[in-house]
Write a protein that holds these residues in place. Structure first.
Motif, PDB file in Angstrom:
ATOM      1  N   PRO A 117      18.757 -14.718 -46.721  1.00 14.80           N
ATOM      2  CA  PRO A 117      17.998 -13.900 -47.671  1.00 14.80           C
ATOM      3  C   PRO A 117      17.942 -12.420 -47.287  1.00 14.80           C
ATOM      4  CG  PRO A 117      16.830 -15.942 -47.210  1.00 14.80           C
ATOM      5  CD  PRO A 117      17.997 -15.886 -46.272  1.00 14.80           C
ATOM      6  N   GLU A 118      17.956 -12.146 -45.987  1.00 15.87           N
ATOM      7  CA  GLU A 118      17.903 -10.752 -45.540  1.00 15.87           C
ATOM      8  C   GLU A 118      19.180  -9.993 -45.897  1.00 15.87           C
ATOM      9  OE1 GLU A 118      17.588 -13.341 -43.100  1.00 15.87           O
ATOM     10  OE2 GLU A 118      15.442 -13.436 -43.518  1.00 15.87           O
ATOM     11  N   LYS A 119      20.272 -10.702 -46.041  1.00 13.25           N
ATOM     12  CA  LYS A 119      21.560 -10.048 -46.302  1.00 13.25           C
ATOM     13  C   LYS A 119      22.011 -10.164 -47.758  1.00 13.25           C
ATOM     14  CE  LYS A 119      23.144 -10.299 -41.624  1.00 13.25           C
ATOM     15  NZ  LYS A 119      24.246 -10.502 -40.730  1.00 13.25           N
ATOM     16  N   LEU A 120      21.248 -10.858 -48.590  1.00  8.19           N
ATOM     17  CA  LEU A 120      21.660 -11.035 -49.986  1.00  8.19           C
ATOM     18  C   LEU A 120      21.743  -9.709 -50.736  1.00  8.19           C
ATOM     19  CD1 LEU A 120      19.960 -14.290 -51.315  1.00  8.19           C
ATOM     20  CD2 LEU A 120      22.392 -13.759 -51.237  1.00  8.19           C
ATOM     21  N   THR A 121      20.791  -8.823 -50.505  1.00  6.82           N
ATOM     22  CA  THR A 121      20.827  -7.543 -51.219  1.00  6.82           C
ATOM     23  C   THR A 121      22.063  -6.739 -50.831  1.00  6.82           C
ATOM     24  OG1 THR A 121      19.356  -6.588 -49.555  1.00  6.82           O
ATOM     25  CG2 THR A 121      18.339  -7.367 -51.588  1.00  6.82           C
ATOM     26  N   SER A 122      22.402  -6.737 -49.552  1.00  4.60           N
ATOM     27  CA  SER A 122      23.616  -6.041 -49.108  1.00  4.60           C
ATOM     28  C   SER A 122      24.860  -6.701 -49.693  1.00  4.60           C
ATOM     29  CB  SER A 122      23.722  -6.049 -47.589  1.00  4.60           C
ATOM     30  OG  SER A 122      22.661  -5.350 -47.015  1.00  4.60           O
ATOM     31  N   TRP A 124      25.200  -8.464 -52.526  1.00  3.32           N
ATOM     32  CA  TRP A 124      25.358  -8.167 -53.950  1.00  3.32           C
ATOM     33  C   TRP A 124      25.655  -6.692 -54.175  1.00  3.32           C
ATOM     34  CZ3 TRP A 124      26.770 -11.818 -56.885  1.00  3.32           C
ATOM     35  CH2 TRP A 124      26.302 -13.117 -56.701  1.00  3.32           C
ATOM     36  N   GLY A 125      25.028  -5.830 -53.411  1.00  5.50           N
ATOM     37  CA  GLY A 125      25.298  -4.396 -53.544  1.00  5.50           C
ATOM     38  C   GLY A 125      26.746  -4.057 -53.224  1.00  5.50           C
TER      39      GLY A 125
END
Length: 169
Positions: A117-122, A124-125
């Motif tokens: 979850p900590e790396k999902l934003t990176s 998708w970005g």
């Protein structure tokens, strides 16, 4: 997949190609609406079936195979140009997008389970940013092909390029 969408573009290349086959705005609109309509639609019906299945990547792999085959069918139908090219093309395009919607469920599940979850934003970005850059390159490739080759070979080159990219993806 962003690159494939840039090459076969439901608002650019696809209506351009379909307009060489028919003057019917209904059929052109139908073909171009598959991309947006057929991503969520199969998910409505497949989500219940898909939920709780232990091997979601298996489903993704099989749907990806169908999509690869349909993209090659699209390319070769353009090249061979049979008398019923419009209907074969629209049918293959329909199947390609339906299976894309089905694959979407598995893809999202695999992503959610394999990326923290900590790396999902990176994730998708970066995925969206890289896809955008590739899409720009795809636009230049389409321009080059359309300026250099005549119809229907130009459309074939665009769709066979997309087929190869879908295969790699």
């Amino acid at each position: 997949m962003n690159l494939v969408d840039a090459l076969t573009g439901s608002s650019t290349m696809l209506p351009l190609y379909l307009s060489t086959l028919t003057k019917s705005s209904v059929l052109i609109g139908l073909g171009t609406s598959f991309h947006d309509a057929l991503w969520p639609l199969p998910q409505i019906f497949m989500a219940h079936f898909h939920e709780g299945k232990p091997f979601k990547k298996y489903v993704y792999d099989r749907t990806a195979l169908v999509r690869v085959l349909m993209m090659f069918v699209l390319a070769f139908v353009i090249l061979l140009n049979p008398p019923s090219v419009l209907w074969i093309f629209l049918s293959a395009l329909f199947i390609y997008h339906v299976f894309g919607g089905i694959a979407g469920l598995s893809f999202m599940d695999v992503v959610a389970k394999t990326i923290s979850p900590e790396k999902l934003t990176s994730f998708w970005g970066l995925r969206i940013a890289l896809g955008g850059v590739l899409s720009i390159g795809g636009g230049f490739l389409v321009k080059f092909i359309l300026n250099r080759y005549s119809s229907p070979f130009d459309f074939y080159l665009v769709f066979i390029s997309a087929a190869i990219i879908v295969t790699v993806g």
